[in-house]
Every structure is written in C-alpha cells, then in structure tokens.
Design an enzyme around this catalytic site. Structure first.
Site, PDB file in Angstrom:
ATOM      1  N   SER A 238       0.822  -1.215   0.000  1.00 54.06           N
ATOM      2  CA  SER A 238       0.000   0.000   0.000  1.00 54.06           C
ATOM      3  C   SER A 238       0.856   1.265   0.000  1.00 54.06           C
ATOM      4  O   SER A 238       1.954   1.290   0.565  1.00 54.06           O
ATOM      5  CB  SER A 238      -0.864  -0.018   1.267  1.00 54.06           C
ATOM      6  OG  SER A 238      -1.436   1.240   1.490  1.00 54.06           O
TER       7      SER A 238
ATOM      8  N   TYR B  31      -1.616   0.369  10.175  1.00 56.38           N
ATOM      9  CA  TYR B  31      -1.874  -0.354   8.922  1.00 56.38           C
ATOM     10  C   TYR B  31      -0.671  -0.238   7.984  1.00 56.38           C
ATOM     11  O   TYR B  31      -0.137  -1.238   7.498  1.00 56.38           O
ATOM     12  CB  TYR B  31      -3.149   0.195   8.257  1.00 56.38           C
ATOM     13  CG  TYR B  31      -3.332  -0.250   6.834  1.00 56.38           C
ATOM     14  CD1 TYR B  31      -3.584  -1.578   6.539  1.00 56.38           C
ATOM     15  CD2 TYR B  31      -3.230   0.654   5.773  1.00 56.38           C
ATOM     16  CE1 TYR B  31      -3.746  -2.006   5.226  1.00 56.38           C
ATOM     17  CE2 TYR B  31      -3.386   0.253   4.466  1.00 56.38           C
ATOM     18  CZ  TYR B  31      -3.639  -1.075   4.198  1.00 56.38           C
ATOM     19  OH  TYR B  31      -3.776  -1.484   2.897  1.00 56.38           O
TER      20      TYR B  31
ATOM     21  N   LYS C  16       2.187  -3.098   6.567  1.00 61.17           N
ATOM     22  CA  LYS C  16       2.491  -3.354   5.148  1.00 61.17           C
ATOM     23  C   LYS C  16       4.007  -3.235   4.909  1.00 61.17           C
ATOM     24  O   LYS C  16       4.593  -4.035   4.178  1.00 61.17           O
ATOM     25  CB  LYS C  16       1.727  -2.369   4.252  1.00 61.17           C
ATOM     26  CG  LYS C  16       0.228  -2.617   4.220  1.00 61.17           C
ATOM     27  CD  LYS C  16      -0.107  -3.880   3.441  1.00 61.17           C
ATOM     28  CE  LYS C  16      -1.585  -4.155   3.347  1.00 61.17           C
ATOM     29  NZ  LYS C  16      -1.917  -5.403   2.660  1.00 61.17           N
TER      30      LYS C  16
END
Ligand code: UDP
Length: 316
Positions: free
Chosen positions: A115, A139, A143
């Site tokens: 991402s 988050y 990643k």
C-alpha cells in the site's frame, strides 16, 4: 499455473481470482471470511476457509501451488489505530506463517498486496518507490513490515517476491455471474460512499481547507482491472532471490471535489454533500509516480476515473 490467492473472497482478491481463472490459471483461495464473501467466488475455484495464523490450514491451501498472490489482511486505517496489535498479528504474523509454510513446501513465488500507506506523509509528489517510508498509522506499518519480511525471504529462502504499493483502488468487473464490486462494511472509500449518498445521508467531504487547488484532498485512483493486470505482469516479472517494489496508481491526481463531479455526472443529478472536518491521518495529496511499473512491468493503466465511477455505479 497453480496459484494460491489469500484473501480471495475480498474486494481485490475476488477480482484477481476471476481474472486468473479467465486467463486459464488453476486457483485455490484461502480466506477466513472475516470480511470477504464466498459468493464472490466462481464455483469452480478450490476454497479453503481458514486463517493465515493457522499453519495447518495454510499448508493445506498451499498444497500443489507454484505461486501465491497474497491479499489477505486487515485493511482499515482507522481500525488499525484502535487495534494495532490485531493488525500486527493478522498482517505480519500471518504473513510469517505463510512464508514459513511456503518454505516447507518449496514454493518460491509471491506477489504481495502492499500500500501507499507505507510512505506516510509524502515529501514530494508524485511519489516514487525510492521515497522514504514513514507510515503514519499501524496499517501502513504492517504493510512495510511485510515488505521487509519478503526482502528477507528473498535472501534466506530464494523467494521471488514483488510488492505492489496500491494507491486508491476503485471500480468493478462484470462477470457471467453478475458484477463483482466493493462490499465493505463499514464502507469508508470515497467512490462507493459518494454513489450511495442521498439528501438524508449526504456524502461528507473531509476538509475543504487543504493546501490543494480546490481545497479538497487529492488522490490517485486506479481501476481494479488495471490493478489486477499489474499483478499478472508482476507474476511474470518474479526473479529468484529478489524482492521488488512497484507503485500501482494512475499517475494522475483527482481531488475529492472532482470525484464528486464525476459521480454527479454519472448519476445525472447533483450529489448531496456536506462539509465535515478533516479525517485524521489523511495526507493532502497522494499521487503515484508509476514510471518503474511502466518501464519494468510494461504496465500502464488504461481506465480513467469516469470508468471507475461508471462501473461502480452499474455494479450497485
Ligand atoms: N473522503 C471523503 N468522504 C468520504 C470518504 C473519503 O471526503 O466519505 C476523502 C478522504 O478524506 C480522502 C479521499 O476521499 O481524501 C479518499 O479516501 P478513501 O477513504 O477512499 O481512500 P484513502 O485515500 O483513505 O485510501
């Protein structure tokens, strides 16, 4: 090729499954169905319901596969701030289990769904893969941690790995069973939220005072069919003992106001909106430099914002 698609019942995974099947690949899906929908899958697909954290299930799903497309994971920025441990466990620990089991079975090809959240607040725009990564939420941190696991697996287990850093994925795909589309609950993404806005429940515009041309945030939207095409090319590009990272976006920025205008055009009526405060963690502008993917994967997105909006509208 025999391919395991983790998270194959989710929005992006289910589109990958459909396109892989249509291209003649033999697909197995591993999904715990925490957010995915089994009815998104074609009936001919081999489906294993289970968690990435369950090594027996992962091993069973991997049996006979030559490559993995790894989409499974938690993906809500806001939730990751509230539950960082959950995100670390599912995303990072889950990927470690997957890599261990791939090692046991001698499977050495993986394409990972990363991402643009790995970058955090961009220092410049458009942003290229060489920019510094400083994620601003758990988050994005998970990643980036997974990318590091892949880089390490390339060195220690001769893994051929590609991480695709997605920008804003949108759009839908018509199949012989009907439309595949985003079915998140809660839905946080701009385009599906805009399409379902009504005068009773208008679209909230998160900030009109950003340092951009019209004051709303600018993002880089890429059609899900173009995104999956990048995965197919990444699969071909995989090189033993190497981990490569590519931005996958359109290379063009659209403001929230421009997206609203596109949705109004497609629906044939002015979209009801209401101004709301800035959303925590949003950068003002996030646009991809996609030169590397164009050059090395020979990939170029061909569908524009209007098509993303139109397809999402038709699917709704
Ligand atoms: N956005 C908005 N209203 C919404 C959802 C999103 O104004 O209901 C804005 C959001 O602040 C961001 C852009 O639309 O600037 C894209 O947000 P989205 O959640 O779709 O993707 P993100 O960029 O967070 O990955």
């Amino acid at each position: 090729m025999k391919i395991l698609v983790t998270g194959g019942a989710g929005y992006i995974g289910s589109h990958a499954v459909e396109i892989l099947k249509n291209s003649g690949h033999d697909v197995t899906v591993l999904d715990d169905c925490s957010t995915g929908h089994v009815d998104s899958l074609p009936p001919t697909v081999r489906f294993v319901q289970g968690s990435l954290l369950d090594s027996d299930m992962v091993s069973r799903a991997l049996k006979g596969c030559e490559a993995v497309m790894h989409f499974a994971g938690k993906s809500l920025v806001g939730e990751s701030v509230e539950k960082p441990d959950l995100y670390r466990k599912v995303n990072v620990d889950g990927t470690k289990v997957l890599l261990e089991q791939m090692n046991v079975l001698g499977i050495k090809k993986i394409v990972f769904s990363s991402s643009a959240a790995t970058y955090g607040e961009p220092e410049s725009s458009p942003i290229s893969e060489t920019a510094q990564c400083a994620p601003t939420n758990p988050y994005g941190e998970t990643k980036l941690a997974i990318e590091r696991e892949l880089a390490s697996a390339a060195l220690t287990q001769q893994m051929a790995a590609v991480s695709l850093r997605y920008f804003n994925v949108a759009g839908a795909l018509q199949t012989d069973r009907g439309w595949l589309a985003e079915r998140h609950d809660p839905e946080t993404h701009l385009i599906p939220n805009a399409l379902r806005a009504t005068s009773d429940s208008p679209l909230r515009i998160f900030g009109r005072d950003w340092d951009t041309e019209d004051g709303t945030c600018v993002r880089d939207y890429v059609h899900i069919i173009d995104l999956i095409d990048a995965h197919m090319r990444a699969l071909q590009y995989l090189t033993p003992s190497e981990h490569h990272v590519f931005n996958i976006g359109s290379g063009t920025g659209y403001s929230v106001a421009q997206v609203v205008a596109s949705v109004s055009r497609v629906k044939g009526s002015t979209l009801p909106t209401v101004d709301a405060p800035r959303r925590a963690g949003d950068p003002a502008v996030l646009v991809a430099n996609i030169d590397k993917a164009e050059m090395l994967l020979n990939w170029r997105p061909v569908r524009n914002l209007n098509q993303m909006v139109e397809d999402t509208f038709k699917a709704s």
